[in-house]
Design an enzyme around this catalytic site. Structure first.
Site, mmCIF file in Angstrom:
data_model
loop_
_atom_site.group_PDB
_atom_site.id
_atom_site.type_symbol
_atom_site.label_atom_id
_atom_site.label_comp_id
_atom_site.label_asym_id
_atom_site.label_seq_id
_atom_site.Cartn_x
_atom_site.Cartn_y
_atom_site.Cartn_z
ATOM 1 N N THR A 1 -23.804 -35.225 11.370
ATOM 2 C CA THR A 1 -23.379 -35.067 9.986
ATOM 3 C C THR A 1 -23.883 -36.206 9.100
ATOM 4 O OG1 THR A 1 -21.452 -33.807 10.657
ATOM 5 C CG2 THR A 1 -21.293 -34.889 8.535
ATOM 6 N N THR B 1 -20.614 -36.553 15.203
ATOM 7 C CA THR B 1 -19.295 -37.006 15.652
ATOM 8 C C THR B 1 -18.682 -36.117 16.737
ATOM 9 O OG1 THR B 1 -18.292 -35.789 13.840
ATOM 10 C CG2 THR B 1 -18.742 -38.136 13.467
ATOM 11 N N ASP B 2 -19.154 -34.863 16.801
ATOM 12 C CA ASP B 2 -18.470 -33.917 17.697
ATOM 13 C C ASP B 2 -18.500 -34.350 19.165
ATOM 14 O OD1 ASP B 2 -18.075 -32.473 15.413
ATOM 15 O OD2 ASP B 2 -19.530 -30.908 15.871
HETATM 16 N N1 DAS Z 1 -20.454 -32.311 13.215
HETATM 17 C C1 DAS Z 1 -21.874 -32.479 13.341
HETATM 18 C C2 DAS Z 1 -22.271 -33.121 14.634
HETATM 19 O O1 DAS Z 1 -21.431 -33.524 15.412
HETATM 20 C C3 DAS Z 1 -22.625 -31.231 13.113
HETATM 21 C C4 DAS Z 1 -23.882 -31.392 12.287
HETATM 22 O O2 DAS Z 1 -24.126 -32.365 11.624
HETATM 23 O O3 DAS Z 1 -24.665 -30.475 12.294
HETATM 24 O O4 DAS Z 1 -23.448 -33.246 14.914
#
Ligand code: DAS
Length: 350
Positions: free
Chosen positions: A33, A105-106
């Site tokens: 993100t 972050t996921d």
């Molecule tokens: N939340 C984001 C991640 O963890 C998703 C993104 O940026 O596409 O990568």
């Protein structure tokens, strides 16, 4: 570029070479993100750095684009390549004082934990990202990146290994988890708490660094010894869950299973029977929990566990590691042919 992946060797770009004499911090951008502009557009690491003029004043920043993907697309092989890349930089000329990894972050907690287990040395490795997209009002990425570089430079951070910096707060990689989908304060360490803060005036730690001597830290695993990652699946316990997913995982070749158990690691009777069958078939079953905090102990004094050779089926606890981190540690233990008792002891290591 393959599926958003840029190989490390191709992509080393000195982005900002400012006043000589400043300590070097190397940023490895992987996506997430913090780079996301929406509509499939992403900022590069160079662009993230260029947007923060202050960085040039505090560090000699070099940037490398490792990949530019959402963190759900990060693979185990990317973990391994990232660790190898940092280790190579540590051994090279002009070795950085610290490393910053920008990451979605996921799954940030998993990558940071992997790096904590496989990268030794004194230079801290700080993983950071953003909860708000790069194009959003109030985007948190720039402040997080600046703070991550400040921590990477901080003398008090040396020897502390892999950490996560989000929302001014620092967490040990082993302890941190993402516990909210959206909020800026999504990152927590439910059992251990915040390790430190990147305050406006200084970086402070709430706990002393471990006594490690001049070489600081030894990696728990030799990343060069990991040729492939064995299959390890997470089995979630909930009322009425049957044996189908356990049996399917074993049929698919799982060498290990992590149970996201109810309470202190319970399952349904049907799951319990399937897990016993799995152990009989040589699968190592590691029990974690779905509560979000707390320990699931293993019986380290069990003499029958101590006698089992590598590759034997057994049942162990995962201490305070959540299921996704327990899976990672179990994968590494199995990949390096450790005995069940030694894997069980790993879970207790802090
Ligand atoms: N939340 C984001 C991640 O963890 C998703 C993104 O940026 O596409 O990568």
């Amino acid at each position: 570029m393959r599926s958003g992946l840029v190989t490390a060797a191709l992509a080393v770009v000195p982005a900002v070479v400012a006043a000589q004499g400043l300590p070097r911090v190397h940023i490895i951008a992987t996506g997430g993100t913090i780079s996301n502009l929406g509509n499939d557009a992403r900022r590069t690491g160079d662009e993230l750095v260029a947007a923060i003029p202050r960085l040039k004043e505090i560090a000699r920043v070099t940037v490398e684009q490792f990949s530019n993907v959402a963190s759900g697309s990060v693979t185990q092989e990317m973990w391994r390549d990232l660790a190898k890349r940092i280790i190579a930089l540590q051994a090279g000329p002009d070795a950085p004082a610290g490393y910053v990894i920008t990451h979605g972050t996921d799954t940030m907690e998993e990558t940071a934990f992997f790096l904590g287990l496989t990268v030794g040395g004194c230079a801290p490795v700080i993983t950071t990202g953003a909860m708000r997209q790069a194009s959003a009002v109030g985007a948190d990425g720039p402040a997080n990146l600046l703070n991550a570089v400040r921590v990477a430079l901080a003398p008090s951070a040396r020897g502390r290994g892999s950490m996560v910096l989000m929302n001014d707060e620092l967490f040990a990689a082993r302890d941190v988890t993402k516990s909210n989908t959206t909020r800026l304060n999504a990152f927590t360490a439910p059992d251990a708490g915040v390790l430190g803060l990147a305050d406006p005036d200084t970086v402070v730690f709430h706990r002393a660094a471990p006594e490690t001597g001049s070489t600081c830290r030894r990696a728990t695993f030799d990343v060069n010894a990991i040729t492939s990652f064995p299959r390890v699946d997470v089995i979630y316990a909930s009322i009425g869950a049957d044996s189908v997913l356990v049996d399917a995982a074993v049929a698919a070749g799982a060498k290990g299973l992590v149970v996201a158990g109810v309470g202190r690691g319970g399952t349904t009777p049907s799951q319990g029977s399937a897990l016993r069958r799995a152990r009989g078939a040589g699968v190592l079953v590691a029990t974690s929990n779905r509560t979000g905090s707390g320990r699931v102990g293993g019986d380290l004094g069990d003499t029958s566990l101590a006698k089992l050779p590598a590759g034997a089926g057994a049942s162990i606890g995962t201490a305070d590691l959540n299921p996704q981190k327990a899976r990672l540690l179990l994968m590494l233990g199995l990949a390096t042919r450790m005995r069940p008792i030694d894997i069980a002891r790993l879970f207790e290591l802090r």
